[in-house]
Motif scaffolding. Structure first.
Motif, PDB file in Angstrom:
ATOM      1  N   VAL A  80       0.834  -1.209   0.000  1.00 60.57           N
ATOM      2  CA  VAL A  80       0.000   0.000   0.000  1.00 60.57           C
ATOM      3  C   VAL A  80       0.863   1.251   0.000  1.00 60.57           C
ATOM      4  O   VAL A  80       1.788   1.381   0.812  1.00 60.57           O
ATOM      5  N   ASP A  81       0.549   2.166  -0.893  1.00 58.17           N
ATOM      6  CA  ASP A  81       1.219   3.463  -0.883  1.00 58.17           C
ATOM      7  C   ASP A  81       0.272   4.508  -1.452  1.00 58.17           C
ATOM      8  O   ASP A  81      -0.536   4.221  -2.334  1.00 58.17           O
ATOM      9  N   VAL A  82       0.409   5.732  -0.954  1.00 59.71           N
ATOM     10  CA  VAL A  82      -0.450   6.819  -1.408  1.00 59.71           C
ATOM     11  C   VAL A  82      -0.005   7.358  -2.766  1.00 59.71           C
ATOM     12  O   VAL A  82      -0.786   8.011  -3.463  1.00 59.71           O
ATOM     13  N   SER A  83       1.234   7.097  -3.167  1.00 62.26           N
ATOM     14  CA  SER A  83       1.794   7.679  -4.381  1.00 62.26           C
ATOM     15  C   SER A  83       1.591   6.779  -5.599  1.00 62.26           C
ATOM     16  O   SER A  83       2.219   5.718  -5.703  1.00 62.26           O
ATOM     17  N   PRO A  84       0.763   7.183  -6.568  1.00 59.40           N
ATOM     18  CA  PRO A  84       0.607   6.387  -7.793  1.00 59.40           C
ATOM     19  C   PRO A  84       1.919   6.254  -8.550  1.00 59.40           C
ATOM     20  O   PRO A  84       2.194   5.204  -9.141  1.00 59.40           O
ATOM     21  N   ALA A  85       2.740   7.302  -8.532  1.00 62.06           N
ATOM     22  CA  ALA A  85       4.003   7.265  -9.267  1.00 62.06           C
ATOM     23  C   ALA A  85       4.953   6.231  -8.685  1.00 62.06           C
ATOM     24  O   ALA A  85       5.670   5.537  -9.428  1.00 62.06           O
ATOM     25  N   MET A  86       4.993   6.115  -7.362  1.00 62.20           N
ATOM     26  CA  MET A  86       5.840   5.108  -6.733  1.00 62.20           C
ATOM     27  C   MET A  86       5.387   3.705  -7.125  1.00 62.20           C
ATOM     28  O   MET A  86       6.197   2.831  -7.455  1.00 62.20           O
ATOM     29  N   ILE A  87       4.094   3.463  -7.103  1.00 65.33           N
ATOM     30  CA  ILE A  87       3.573   2.140  -7.438  1.00 65.33           C
ATOM     31  C   ILE A  87       3.845   1.799  -8.893  1.00 65.33           C
ATOM     32  O   ILE A  87       4.267   0.683  -9.217  1.00 65.33           O
ATOM     33  N   GLU A  88       3.633   2.748  -9.789  1.00 66.59           N
ATOM     34  CA  GLU A  88       3.887   2.498 -11.203  1.00 66.59           C
ATOM     35  C   GLU A  88       5.350   2.164 -11.448  1.00 66.59           C
ATOM     36  O   GLU A  88       5.673   1.291 -12.264  1.00 66.59           O
ATOM     37  N   GLN A  89       6.242   2.856 -10.751  1.00 67.50           N
ATOM     38  CA  GLN A  89       7.659   2.552 -10.878  1.00 67.50           C
ATOM     39  C   GLN A  89       7.955   1.160 -10.328  1.00 67.50           C
ATOM     40  O   GLN A  89       8.712   0.382 -10.916  1.00 67.50           O
ATOM     41  N   GLY A  90       7.349   0.834  -9.178  1.00 71.04           N
ATOM     42  CA  GLY A  90       7.576  -0.467  -8.567  1.00 71.04           C
ATOM     43  C   GLY A  90       7.150  -1.618  -9.456  1.00 71.04           C
ATOM     44  O   GLY A  90       7.806  -2.676  -9.482  1.00 71.04           O
ATOM     45  N   LYS A  91       6.080  -1.443 -10.191  1.00 69.09           N
ATOM     46  CA  LYS A  91       5.589  -2.494 -11.075  1.00 69.09           C
ATOM     47  C   LYS A  91       6.595  -2.838 -12.172  1.00 69.09           C
ATOM     48  O   LYS A  91       6.589  -3.953 -12.703  1.00 69.09           O
TER      49      LYS A  91
ATOM     50  N   LEU B 115       2.050 -10.610  -5.406  1.00 71.76           N
ATOM     51  CA  LEU B 115       2.113  -9.202  -5.001  1.00 71.76           C
ATOM     52  C   LEU B 115       0.893  -8.452  -5.520  1.00 71.76           C
ATOM     53  O   LEU B 115       0.605  -8.470  -6.721  1.00 71.76           O
ATOM     54  N   ARG B 116       0.195  -7.787  -4.605  1.00 77.08           N
ATOM     55  CA  ARG B 116      -0.972  -6.978  -4.974  1.00 77.08           C
ATOM     56  C   ARG B 116      -0.714  -5.528  -4.551  1.00 77.08           C
ATOM     57  O   ARG B 116      -0.543  -5.242  -3.369  1.00 77.08           O
ATOM     58  N   TRP B 117      -0.654  -4.629  -5.521  1.00 74.15           N
ATOM     59  CA  TRP B 117      -0.440  -3.214  -5.242  1.00 74.15           C
ATOM     60  C   TRP B 117      -1.763  -2.548  -4.896  1.00 74.15           C
ATOM     61  O   TRP B 117      -2.782  -2.796  -5.550  1.00 74.15           O
ATOM     62  N   VAL B 118      -1.751  -1.668  -3.895  1.00 77.50           N
ATOM     63  CA  VAL B 118      -2.951  -0.946  -3.477  1.00 77.50           C
ATOM     64  C   VAL B 118      -2.584   0.524  -3.322  1.00 77.50           C
ATOM     65  O   VAL B 118      -1.735   0.875  -2.503  1.00 77.50           O
ATOM     66  N   GLN B 119      -3.229   1.378  -4.106  1.00 72.31           N
ATOM     67  CA  GLN B 119      -2.923   2.815  -4.033  1.00 72.31           C
ATOM     68  C   GLN B 119      -3.924   3.512  -3.119  1.00 72.31           C
ATOM     69  O   GLN B 119      -5.141   3.377  -3.279  1.00 72.31           O
ATOM     70  N   GLY B 120      -3.411   4.252  -2.154  1.00 65.48           N
ATOM     71  CA  GLY B 120      -4.270   5.000  -1.245  1.00 65.48           C
ATOM     72  C   GLY B 120      -3.599   5.200   0.102  1.00 65.48           C
ATOM     73  O   GLY B 120      -2.493   4.720   0.349  1.00 65.48           O
ATOM     74  N   ARG B 121      -4.277   5.924   0.986  1.00 67.88           N
ATOM     75  CA  ARG B 121      -3.777   6.164   2.337  1.00 67.88           C
ATOM     76  C   ARG B 121      -4.063   4.944   3.203  1.00 67.88           C
ATOM     77  O   ARG B 121      -5.186   4.436   3.215  1.00 67.88           O
ATOM     78  N   ILE B 122      -3.059   4.478   3.906  1.00 68.41           N
ATOM     79  CA  ILE B 122      -3.239   3.286   4.724  1.00 68.41           C
ATOM     80  C   ILE B 122      -4.290   3.509   5.804  1.00 68.41           C
ATOM     81  O   ILE B 122      -4.920   2.566   6.283  1.00 68.41           O
ATOM     82  N   GLU B 123      -4.528   4.761   6.159  1.00 70.38           N
ATOM     83  CA  GLU B 123      -5.540   5.063   7.166  1.00 70.38           C
ATOM     84  C   GLU B 123      -6.949   4.702   6.704  1.00 70.38           C
ATOM     85  O   GLU B 123      -7.850   4.555   7.530  1.00 70.38           O
TER      86      GLU B 123
END
Length: 262
Positions: free
Chosen positions: A77-88, A98-106
């Motif tokens: 989980v991460d709030v940053s779409p750019a970080m997730i896209e890079q990670g993929k 591995l399942r990516w989830v974009q958003g605030r962990i709260e």
């Protein structure tokens, strides 16, 4: 927590928005890696009957991409779409476990229960009074929250001396009080990895600062960022004329129980 402390904490968490800046994402590759034995420590914390892991503030998946190769499922989980896209795009970024989830962990929707929650140098950016009870609810009974980090000698925060304070765009503050001081996290154990040699070029060391909140190129501006790069390189080359900087690097893991909701 006093009203002033709450304001400081909110300001501090606001700085985390810099991790959505493209320059920060691109510079992240110059951060030091976790020593391999970090992942051995983490997997040893798992109970035998379940290996689903929740990795919070995952960034490009520096923890999640490695752990996905060892367990049945990792929700990153991460709030940053750019970080997730890079990670993929990175090794094991498309691993089937591995399942990516974009958003605030709260507030994101998740799929508990989890046998372990991991937070790699990210817990300090979160709203502790929200996430700690939430972690407690998401975890299996007796399962741990693990804080993961690295330590380097020399430290990046001392390597360039006072010049960092002249260039950084954030105020040097920390969240009011430690999460343990607020009795939101009960430490059960700590382990460090072996120390390994990590060598970087001067150029990569300088670039690594732009992966940090106070040195986002977008927030510094092109003129200030260029001035920082030039002064930083000149400073480092005085000490490391070969153009290579050797670091002593180790990983560390602290695990325990997040406080349950009262």
């Amino acid at each position: 927590m006093t009203q002033d402390s709450q304001a400081i904490a909110a300001e501090y968490r606001g700085y985390a928005e810099a991790f959505q800046d493209q320059s920060v994402v691109e510079a992240y590759q110059c951060r030091p890696p976790y020593p391999d034995s970090t992942f051995d420590i983490l997997t040893q914390l798992l109970p035998p009957h379940c290996t689903a892991i929740l990795d919070v503030g995952c960034g490009r998946g520096e923890l999640a991409r490695h752990l996905a190769q060892r367990v049945e499922r990792v929700d990153a989980v991460d709030v940053s779409p750019a970080m997730i896209e890079q990670g993929k795009k990175l090794p094991s970024g498309n691993h089937p476990h591995l399942r990516w989830v974009q958003g605030r962990i709260e507030e994101v929707q998740l799929q508990p229960p989890y046998a372990l929650v991991t937070a790699g140098a990210s817990l300090h950016w979160m709203d502790w009074k929200i996430v700690m009870p939430r972690f407690a609810e998401l975890l299996l009974e007796g399962a741990y929250l693990a804080e993961v980090g690295t330590a380097m000698i020399p430290s990046p925060w001392t390597l360039l001396g006072e010049m960092l304070s002249r260039y950084r765009t954030d105020r040097y503050i920390t969240q009011p009080h430690d999460v343990r001081e607020q009795h939101l996290f009960q430490v059960v154990g700590k382990r460090a990895t072996e120390t390994i040699l990590f060598v970087q070029s001067v150029d990569d060391v300088v670039e690594s600062y732009h992966s940090r909140v106070g040195f986002s190129r977008e927030r510094m501006g092109s003129v200030q960022a260029a001035a920082f790069d030039q002064e930083a390189k000149e400073t480092l080359l005085k000490t490391y004329p070969s153009g290579m900087v050797p670091f002593q690097l180790r990983g560390h893991v602290v695990w325990g129980f997040p406080k349950k909701k009262e």
